[in-house]
Design an enzyme around this catalytic site. Structure first.
Site, PDB file in Angstrom:
ATOM      1  N   HIS A  46       4.143   1.277   1.952  1.00 15.51           N
ATOM      2  CA  HIS A  46       5.285   0.575   1.340  1.00 15.51           C
ATOM      3  C   HIS A  46       5.866   1.404   0.198  1.00 15.51           C
ATOM      4  CE1 HIS A  46       2.886  -2.974   2.882  1.00 15.51           C
ATOM      5  NE2 HIS A  46       4.065  -3.212   3.416  1.00 15.51           N
TER       6      HIS A  46
ATOM      7  N   HIS B 250       0.863  -1.192   0.000  1.00 16.25           N
ATOM      8  CA  HIS B 250       0.000   0.000   0.000  1.00 16.25           C
ATOM      9  C   HIS B 250       0.894   1.234   0.000  1.00 16.25           C
ATOM     10  CE1 HIS B 250       0.973   0.320   4.251  1.00 16.25           C
ATOM     11  NE2 HIS B 250       0.622  -0.945   4.391  1.00 16.25           N
TER      12      HIS B 250
ATOM     13  N   SER C  68      -2.858  -1.913   5.297  1.00 16.28           N
ATOM     14  CA  SER C  68      -3.660  -2.746   4.388  1.00 16.28           C
ATOM     15  C   SER C  68      -4.977  -3.129   5.073  1.00 16.28           C
ATOM     16  CB  SER C  68      -2.889  -3.986   3.940  1.00 16.28           C
ATOM     17  OG  SER C  68      -1.975  -4.373   4.896  1.00 16.28           O
TER      18      SER C  68
END
Ligand code: PAF
Length: 279
Positions: free
Chosen positions: A36, A33, A186
């Site tokens: 990251h 997501h 997430s």
């Protein structure tokens, strides 16, 4: 982007590249997501070659249902990494990193794991440290990037890197947030609009603690904050700790600016969220 599936392939590839290049490493468990992406962007801007790993590490899960339920979105992850111009994706199988029946190694975290995630998820950080050590030894990067959202994990990784005498610079990247301030995760995808709004209490409480740290003691702020959670019923507080950034132990007096952290774990409709603020 090169996708390498075995340690052998990766080692051979890196042995040719590592001499003249600054290698940055972003270990992940996939389901990428914006948090990251921010790690990849940071890695990209300060290195010659970015290696990202996607590996859902079995030894850091306390139960097998969590491990099975962990989201796996590999095709989408590859698209994201390609868009971000990641150079290498290391995508190993469990058998490439663990021998049969291998368990986590036991680490001495010098008390960094005594509270918060470490208290509630026994063995979790041994599992994280076991895989991070394995990955560090395989990739042998100059720098490695981790999100500040997992603050206890970040401090533990800094600690073991020193303990193992690994010459890797550990870089903590500030948490990416939704416009509302909610930390990106997430897991947010599993929340309804209403619950997303309710979850903002986590971030609001962290700011309340920071902004009032010159008025109240840590214990007073902890009680006032717990009261905010008790005033509603949806968001269930698991822990709220005000700690020293250095050892992650609860404090009775605030340290110098930048050395304090407030950390919260709470769940809503079965979705567990964590966040922190450093001040
Ligand atoms: O933060 C994570 O995604 C994992 O704990 C890590 C560091 C990749 C180890 O499996």
């Amino acid at each position: 982007m090169k996708v390498l599936k075995t340690t052998k392939e990766l080692t051979i590839f890196l042995s040719k590249e590592s001499e003249d290049n600054v290698i940055a490493f972003v270990p992940t468990m996939g389901a990428l997501h914006d948090g990251h992406i921010s790690l990849i962007k940071n890695a990209k801007s300060s290195s010659d070659l970015v290696v990202c790993s996607i590996f859902v590490n079995p030894t850091q899960f306390n139960n097998s249902t969590d491990l099975e339920k962990y989201p796996r979105t590999i095709e989408r992850d590859i698209e994201i990494l390609e868009q971000e111009n990641c150079d290498i994706l290391y995508l190993p199988e469990v058998s490439d990193l663990y021998s049969e029946n291998e368990k986590s190694k036991h680490f001495d975290f010098n008390g960094l794991d005594n509270f918060m995630e470490g208290a509630g998820r026994k063995g979790h950080f041994d599992g994280v440290a076991t895989i991070v050590e394995k990955l560090f030894r395989i990739v042998n990067p100059d720098k490695a990037f981790f999100g500040e959202k997992d603050l206890q994990q970040l401090q533990i990784i800094r600690h073991i890197t020193k303990q193992l005498n690994l010459e890797i610079e550990i870089i903590g990247v500030p948490t990416k947030r939704e416009i509302s301030g909610l930390a990106m995760s997430s897991r947010n995808k599993r929340l309804s609009e209403t619950n997303l709004q309710k979850a903002n209490l986590i971030n609001e409480t962290l700011h309340f603690i920071k902004e009032n740290s010159s008025r109240y003691s840590p214990e007073e702020l902890k009680q006032l904050s717990i009261h905010k959670f008790n005033n509603q019923s949806e968001l269930k507080l698991e822990y709220l700790e005000i700690v020293s950034l250095e050892n992650l132990h609860p404090i009775t007096e605030f340290k110098e600016r930048g050395n304090n952290a407030a950390c919260i774990a709470a769940s809503i409709s079965g979705v567990r969220l964590i966040d922190n603020i450093i001040f």
